[in-house]
Each structure stands twice: as C-alpha cells, then as structure tokens.
Motif scaffolding. Structure first.
Motif, mmCIF file in Angstrom:
data_model
loop_
_atom_site.group_PDB
_atom_site.id
_atom_site.type_symbol
_atom_site.label_atom_id
_atom_site.label_comp_id
_atom_site.label_asym_id
_atom_site.label_seq_id
_atom_site.Cartn_x
_atom_site.Cartn_y
_atom_site.Cartn_z
ATOM 1 N N LYS A 150 47.853 39.509 40.438
ATOM 2 C CA LYS A 150 46.618 39.162 41.135
ATOM 3 C C LYS A 150 46.258 40.165 42.227
ATOM 4 C CE LYS A 150 45.674 35.391 38.837
ATOM 5 N NZ LYS A 150 44.568 35.368 37.861
ATOM 6 N N PHE A 208 39.782 36.505 43.810
ATOM 7 C CA PHE A 208 40.350 37.853 43.700
ATOM 8 C C PHE A 208 39.236 38.904 43.685
ATOM 9 C CE2 PHE A 208 42.800 34.752 41.200
ATOM 10 C CZ PHE A 208 43.887 34.628 42.040
ATOM 11 N N HIS A 243 36.281 35.861 36.354
ATOM 12 C CA HIS A 243 37.576 35.189 36.240
ATOM 13 C C HIS A 243 37.513 34.306 34.997
ATOM 14 C CE1 HIS A 243 40.983 32.773 38.424
ATOM 15 N NE2 HIS A 243 41.408 33.450 37.384
#
Length: 564
Positions: free
Chosen positions: A318, A507, A337
């Motif tokens: 990640k 992220f 994502h």
C-alpha cells in the motif's frame, strides 16, 4: 535492528525474531558435505537451535545436552560410520534431534544472494549454483537420516532444503540527485528465483491507519549499509519505483516479485525513478508511515519504520501504491481502488468491468461469484488489475490501466472457482491465521499497462440490504456514492463497523483530495457523455456470509452483461 541472538557474519545472517536468514554466496559457497560440516555457519545454526530447544522445553534428549561443537562432531562421526557414537547416545534420540534441527533451519525464510558483477556467466548460472547447494543440504540430511534409521527411505520429498529463494544483485549507475548519495552503495535486485509455493509467517497480519505527508525528506534519515539493504526496482503501472528495504523485511521484499514487474537494467541505468521507498528506517516521525514530495527532483519518497507491525505485506504494497497514485494524480490521472476484469463470453462478446470499493467491500468476491454462477456462459475471466488501477482521459476518450501484475488475495474468500489458475506459484502469508493472504501472478506487464476501454464501472456496496445491481441515473447521483466511499469494515484493516473514505481510496486521493476532485468530475462527465454503465452491485457481505445474496446479485449482473 541488532539482537544478541542474531547470527551476523559476512557469509551468513540469521534473525530468529523475524525468521529470516540470508546466505551470501559471494563470501562463501559450500560445495561438499564435509565443507558444510566444518563450517562456522553450521556451528552457529546448531548453537541457535540448542539455545531455542533449551529455552522452549525441558528436553530429556541427552544428545542435546552437549555443546554445539560436540553436537557437530557427533554428526561427523555418524557420517564416517563410527559406531562408538551409539555407546553414548541413543539412535532414536539422535534422529529426533536431527529432524528437529532440520525443521528449525527450514522454518526460516532463507534468501541466497549472489552479486552478478556484470558477469553473463553468473547471470545464466546462478540458479544452478543455488540448486547445487540445495541438493547438498538435502543429501546431507538424508544420508544422516538413513544411517540413523538403518534403512533407505521409500518416499523422498524434494523440499527447499538449503534456500527458499535466490536473488541475483547488481550495482547500477543512475542519476542520483544531490542529497540521495547514501543510496549509491545499495545493490539492485536483478533477477529472482523463487521456490513456490512459499509459506511465510510475519509477526503482524493486519494494516493500520493511513499514510501522511511530512515536511522533512526521509532520505535524510537513511544510513543503510550494502550488507543490510537491498533495492527492488519495480514498474508500478508506468511509474518507475526504487524500493529499498532492510534485509529483515525479505518476506515482503521477495513477495514484491509476484506483484510488480521487476525493472530490468536498461530501465534502471541512467534513469531517475518516479518513486523511492525506504522500508525499515530505524527512526520515523511518530513511528508511522509517511511520504514526502520532493518537488525539486520530481520524486515521491516514502518511509516505513522498522517495527513488528510493518512486517505485514500490506504496508509494503500500500505504501508503493500510495506513492504511485500520488504520482498519477499529479499527472492528471484518476487512481481507482478496485479490480478490473475482461469477461469473455461463450457468445463471442467481451466486456471490461471495473469493480470499485475499499478493502472488504466485495470486489474480488463479486468476480468469484460471477465465475461460480456462469456455468458455460463465460469462457474465462482475465484479471487486468486486482487492487489498484487508473483512468486516463484523452482528447476524446477514456481508458484504464493497471498497476500490478499479481494479486494480494485473502485465502478466506477463495474457493475452487477462483479466477486464478496458478495457485502453485503463490507466496502464502500467515496461512494459519485470520486474514491469511496469498500473492499470485495474474497477468503480464504489457497486458496490465495496455489501454483498456471501460464497458462498466460498478461500486461494490456491502452495507445495503438490497440485492442485485443498480444503475445510476445521473452523474451527480453516481459521484455522490463513489466519492462518499461507504463500506462496512470486515476486519481486513484496523477499522470496524461503518466507515467512509473519500473516493474509497485512502492511498492517494485522501491525501490529495483538492487535486483529485476536478479529475473525478472530468472522468464522470466523460463516462456519462459516452453512456458507459455506471452503477453499484449489492454484495451483501456486511450482512450475509453465506454469499447467497451475492450470487443473486452476480446473476443479475451476468444477465445485464450478456443482454447488452
């Protein structure tokens, strides 16, 4: 990082706490049995084994009451058929102890390292070198075993006796910016040879929190040595990443090979990376993970602290993806994502579908459910990306690209109908625990980064009690759901219950929300202008663990795809 119980010589390193061992073939390569029996390294392994046995159990095995030196001397005597040994020790006790020693050594992740030194002979032969050492170790074990039991085995198992993997390293010249000179001695991983299926255990099995920006460049804290640090050069999507990690993180460093394309020498020599990750720094701010945007050198730099928590592979993966996604956002691309698959139907149709959502929303489970209920309607489902991709706008069109050549999948969620057919090439992490994972290769790098059209984009909704598939009528309605990023956490991270994450992606988009929002607006406008299906699939995973409801939703999705 240092520990009194560690073995640390130029040729061999072993860390009992992290269950990692490193064999440096350049410093010493053992070519025959008696050279192995006479080696200082074997003596130290035996000492570590005896210390552990005496600490863990009250052993009644007299053979283990002697010193490491005498223990090894006894093994030599057995090899030389000196029967006087058995006047002092019982054969059964000796055999039990040798079996335990062999299991002790093999319980470590054992990485053999060989530096290429620009030698083509070394590059072509390093696997043979490692295979020969593995054959040597297993031959020694079997010889002792059969001498002690008094008969030959009838079943032989070709296990990874000497090493779990072997890596070929190389020094490369690349344009190192001012301030990054400490990275120059660290060698790059050039080629890897894995011995799958690999089973590895780490102290941590869950990721916590998000990654935040810092004002100080982490490179200022880096003091790593050539013996302790390695660099995995990776192609993450179209980003070039130099991933530096401490040797105690070899479990994560090796696992990268099943997830990202290894950048070859031509991609490294003379090329500054887009991303640099320093994994295993001794001192970080707040003892958590951070990143820094070096605008002067156009670099994204990540830092991950050395502690037990960060041994979970999710931190490695990640943080790499966060740096990549930030790089994408600054290039005007939208990080996604989710999972993208190409579904090839028996009727000749082919559809590219993107499943979107945060961890545990049901992206992979939806794909698996499709596979289970499709029967002969679907020929195959090809994974384009499993966890993270990006959408790119051209002057008149939109396309998707992936980031990873592999998948980091929960074992709990897999069935025999899983859409991967190469589990025997997997790297398994903590398979006996909750949230057990496997990292498996899924597709070629060229295929992953190709420009893929988008036929459908669905949000994986695991929090609603509805069943089926819903198409958003308007652009605003769709954006509201996708941007809210709602889900019911299922324990794959430290979150529990209902949660919301901006654009379901902690992220990159979370860290750069202001810069991401205009790109989101442009993407949704293009999708709706082109009448591309944008909707949500109700996975029901927050309510129904039997997957009956999910299969019903998957059936509705399948009908929609085959009839459109």
């Amino acid at each position: 990082m240092s520990n009194d119980s560690n073995i640390n010589t130029q040729a061999f390193y072993l860390n009992p706490q992290r269950k990692v061992a490193v064999l440096n073939y350049n410093e010493k390569y053992i070519a025959d049995i008696f050279e192995l029996l006479d080696s200082e390294e074997l003596l130290q392994i035996v000492q570590a084994f005896l210390d552990r046995r005496r600490h863990k159990t009250e052993t009644n095995n007299a053979f283990e009451d002697q010193s490491a030196t005498k223990y090894v001397a006894t093994i030599k005597a057995i090899m030389l058929n000196q029967s006087a040994v058995f006047q002092q020790f019982d054969r059964t006790e000796v055999l039990q102890s040798i079996e335990a020693l062999y299991s002790f050594y093999r319980s470590f992740l054992r990485i053999a390292v060989l530096n290429q030194h620009d030698s083509s002979v070394m590059a072509n032969g390093f696997m043979n070198i490692d295979n020969q050492f593995n054959d040597l170790v297993i031959h020694l074990y079997r010889t002792i075993e059969e001498k002690l039991q008094g008969f030959a085995n009838k079943t032989y198992r070709q296990v990874s006796a000497g090493s779990s993997a072997c890596i070929l390293t190389q020094s490369h010249d690349w344009p190192i910016p001012a301030g990054y000179e400490a990275l120059k001695p660290i060698r790059f991983i050039d080629t890897l040879m894995l011995r799958p299926p690999m089973m590895m255990k780490t102290p941590s099995n869950k990721r916590e929190g998000t990654f935040t920006a810092v004002e100080q460049n982490p490179i200022q804290k880096f003091t790593g040595s050539q013996d302790e640090w390695f660099c995995f050069p990776a192609k993450i999507g179209e980003s070039l990443a130099y991933i530096y990690f401490h040797r105690d993180y070899f479990a994560s460093g090796i696992s990268l090979a099943n997830l990202f394309e290894v950048a070859d020498a031509k991609s490294v020599i003379g090329h500054k990376p887009d991303l640099i990750l320093l994994f295993g720094l001794q001192h970080t701010e707040g003892d958590v993970c951070h990143y820094y945007h070096d605008t002067d050198n156009d670099l994204w730099v990540g830092e991950v602290p050395y502690n037990d928590k960060t041994t979970y592979f999710g931190y490695m993966k990640k943080m790499c993806l966060t740096l990549h996604n930030l790089h994408m956002i600054y290039q005007g691309k939208l990080p996604i994502h989710g999972s993208m698959v190409q579904i090839n139907f028996a009727n000749g149709q082919s559809k590219n579908v993107v499943f979107f959502g945060d961890s545990g929303a049901g992206k992979s489970e939806s794909i698996e459910a499709l596979q289970e209920i499709a029967d002969d309607q679907i020929i195959d489902i090809e994974t384009i990306f499993d966890d993270m991709g990006s959408f790119t706008l051209t002057d008149h069109d939109i396309y998707a690209q992936g980031t990873e050549i592999g998948a980091f999948v929960r074992l709990d969620d897999l069935s025999s109908a899983v859409a991967f057919n190469n589990m025997d090439r997997g790297i398994y992490l903590n398979p006996d625990q909750k949230n057990a994972r496997v990292i498996i290769p899924a597709d070629s790098y060229a295929r992953v980064i190709a420009h893929h059209p988008i036929d459908m984009w669905v949000y994986a909704n695991n929090y609603s009690d509805k069943i089926g598939v819903h198409r958003f009528a308007t652009e605003d309605e769709a954006k509201q759901t996708f941007i809210a990023g709602k889900r019911k956490a299922l324990g794959t991270t430290d979150e529990v219950g209902m949660s919301t994450t901006f654009f379901a992606n902690p992220f990159g988009p979370v860290q750069e929300e202001a810069r991401t929002r205009p790109i989101i607006d442009q993407v949704f406008q293009r999708l709706f202008d082109h009448h591309i299906y944008v909707g949500e699939i109700y996975t029901h995973l927050g309510y129904d663990k039997s997957k009956t409801s999910l299969n019903q939703s998957a059936q509705e999705l399948l009908d929609l795809l085959t009839n459109s």
